[in-house]
Structures are given as C-alpha cells and as structure tokens.
Enzyme design. Sequence first.
Site, PDB file in Angstrom:
ATOM      1  N   TYR A 184     -13.556  14.795  20.545  1.00  0.00           N
ATOM      2  CA  TYR A 184     -12.248  14.240  20.184  1.00  0.00           C
ATOM      3  C   TYR A 184     -12.202  13.707  18.759  1.00  0.00           C
ATOM      4  O   TYR A 184     -11.140  13.718  18.137  1.00  0.00           O
ATOM      5  CB  TYR A 184     -11.781  13.192  21.215  1.00  0.00           C
ATOM      6  CG  TYR A 184     -10.910  13.851  22.252  1.00  0.00           C
ATOM      7  CD1 TYR A 184     -11.445  14.780  23.132  1.00  0.00           C
ATOM      8  CD2 TYR A 184      -9.545  13.602  22.302  1.00  0.00           C
ATOM      9  CE1 TYR A 184     -10.646  15.440  24.044  1.00  0.00           C
ATOM     10  CE2 TYR A 184      -8.735  14.252  23.206  1.00  0.00           C
ATOM     11  CZ  TYR A 184      -9.288  15.168  24.085  1.00  0.00           C
ATOM     12  OH  TYR A 184      -8.483  15.833  24.974  1.00  0.00           O
TER      13      TYR A 184
ATOM     14  N   GLU B 238       0.805  -1.218   0.000  1.00  0.00           N
ATOM     15  CA  GLU B 238       0.000   0.000   0.000  1.00  0.00           C
ATOM     16  C   GLU B 238       0.844   1.278   0.000  1.00  0.00           C
ATOM     17  O   GLU B 238       0.375   2.335   0.442  1.00  0.00           O
ATOM     18  CB  GLU B 238      -0.946   0.006   1.212  1.00  0.00           C
ATOM     19  CG  GLU B 238      -1.827  -1.217   1.362  1.00  0.00           C
ATOM     20  CD  GLU B 238      -2.954  -1.305   0.327  1.00  0.00           C
ATOM     21  OE1 GLU B 238      -2.806  -0.770  -0.782  1.00  0.00           O
ATOM     22  OE2 GLU B 238      -3.979  -1.928   0.673  1.00  0.00           O
TER      23      GLU B 238
HETATM   24  P1  13P Z   1       0.494  -5.147   3.518  1.00  0.00           P
HETATM   25  O1  13P Z   1       0.726  -6.396   4.321  1.00  0.00           O
HETATM   26  O2  13P Z   1       1.104  -5.246   2.137  1.00  0.00           O
HETATM   27  O3  13P Z   1       0.929  -3.913   4.260  1.00  0.00           O
HETATM   28  O4  13P Z   1      -1.065  -5.018   3.285  1.00  0.00           O
HETATM   29  C1  13P Z   1      -1.904  -5.113   4.411  1.00  0.00           C
HETATM   30  C2  13P Z   1      -3.136  -4.322   4.214  1.00  0.00           C
HETATM   31  O5  13P Z   1      -3.669  -3.805   5.165  1.00  0.00           O
HETATM   32  C3  13P Z   1      -3.715  -4.210   2.866  1.00  0.00           C
HETATM   33  O6  13P Z   1      -4.653  -3.179   2.820  1.00  0.00           O
END
Ligand code: 13P
Length: 210
Positions: free
Chosen positions: A119, A73
């Site tokens: 908050y 990501e």
């Molecule tokens: P990654 O393990 O590549 O960080 O992906 C995890 C995730 O949350 C995908 O949206």
Amino acid sequence: MTEAETRRLLVDLSASLFARGFSVGTAGNISVRLPDGYLITPTNSSLGRLDPARLARLDAAFAHVDGEVPSKEVFMHRAMYTARAEAGAVVHLHSTMATAVACLPDVDAANPIPPLTPYFVMRVGRRMPVVPYFRPGDPAMEPAIHAAARDARAVLLANHGPVVSGRTLADAVHAAEELEEAAKLFLLLRRDNPRLLTAAQVADLLATFR
Ligand code: 13P
C-alpha cells in the site's frame, strides 16, 4: 462534486486526521483544486476545527481572492500542482513518524523509505525524495519541491514533514496516512534488515494499481 461538497469533505477529512493525531496544534495544511482555482486551509488554523465557509480561496494563479488568510505554505502547494498535472489535492502534515525519518541524516535522501508494503507503493509510489530544510513559509522552498515532485507524488521536507499529492482529496489524505504508517514500519525495522518488495513486485503493483 459541488464546491460545497468539496469544502465539507476537506473539513471532514482534516478533522479525521486531527482526531487520529496526524496533526496537532495548528500543524499542517490541505488544499484542493477547483475548476477555477483552489481551496486551502487558513494559516494558523487547527485541522480539527475548520469552518467550510471560511476556507481560503485562491484563483488559478494562486492569488488569494476570498475567505480567511491562506496557509503560509501556498508556495509548497503550488510547487506540487505545477510539477504534477494530475494532482487534484495536496496534504502537508508534521506527522510524527514521517517527520522522524525527515530528521535522520543517514538515510538515502533520494528515497529514504524502501518498499516494505504494497500500500505504500500503491498510494505513495516508487520513490519519495527528501527536500532540504527551509523555514516554514519560505518561498525559496518552491523550486526545490517542484524539482523533486516532478518525479514523485510525495516529498519529505527535511526536519519538517511530508507533502503529499493525490488525484483527489481522499487520495491525497489516504496517501499521507499510508506514508505515516510506512515511516513507522521503516523506523521499527530499519536495524533488522527487513525483507523488501522486489523490483518486480513493485513494478507489478504500479502496473496493476494505476
Ligand atoms: P499554516 O498554519 O500557515 O498553514 O502553517 C502550518 C504548517 O504546517 C507550516 O508548515
């Protein structure tokens, strides 16, 4: 803060999120801006068991230069940093309540969670739009997130989960926690016509807690 301290803090905050159920399995990823690039959690890693020495390191152009293979990501994180000059860290979670809201078809996509509590407004801001669904790791999400984040510190990816920026790592984590609690309150109360903070109360919070 030294880079070693930043690495330690990222690992400690990630472990805390994992221990409290904000992340399960290998869900979620966290990044932090350094003077000359970024650190981001490795792909397929548990937030509960990160190694500070093995975090992925990206250069200022988001190219992988050291450490383990970065999260799939990176595009998502880059979208937030390039949209928000003040962002020093980005937290992406699949936390249950926020993701539940991200699955509801009948919410206001421009701002699904209303101002129920101070908050949420103070940490997450005035609005948090929903971004349409993209497959995890799909680079096509970048322009959509970037456009939404120009006007919002956090966005909600449809059927996926929240992406939250903060000035610091702690700020981003705290905002992600507040968002999850606000999503829980919203789901508890949305059929009950709850009293919301007024526009004047929201403006007062944003002016007082910058
Ligand atoms: P990654 O393990 O590549 O960080 O992906 C995890 C995730 O949350 C995908 O949206």
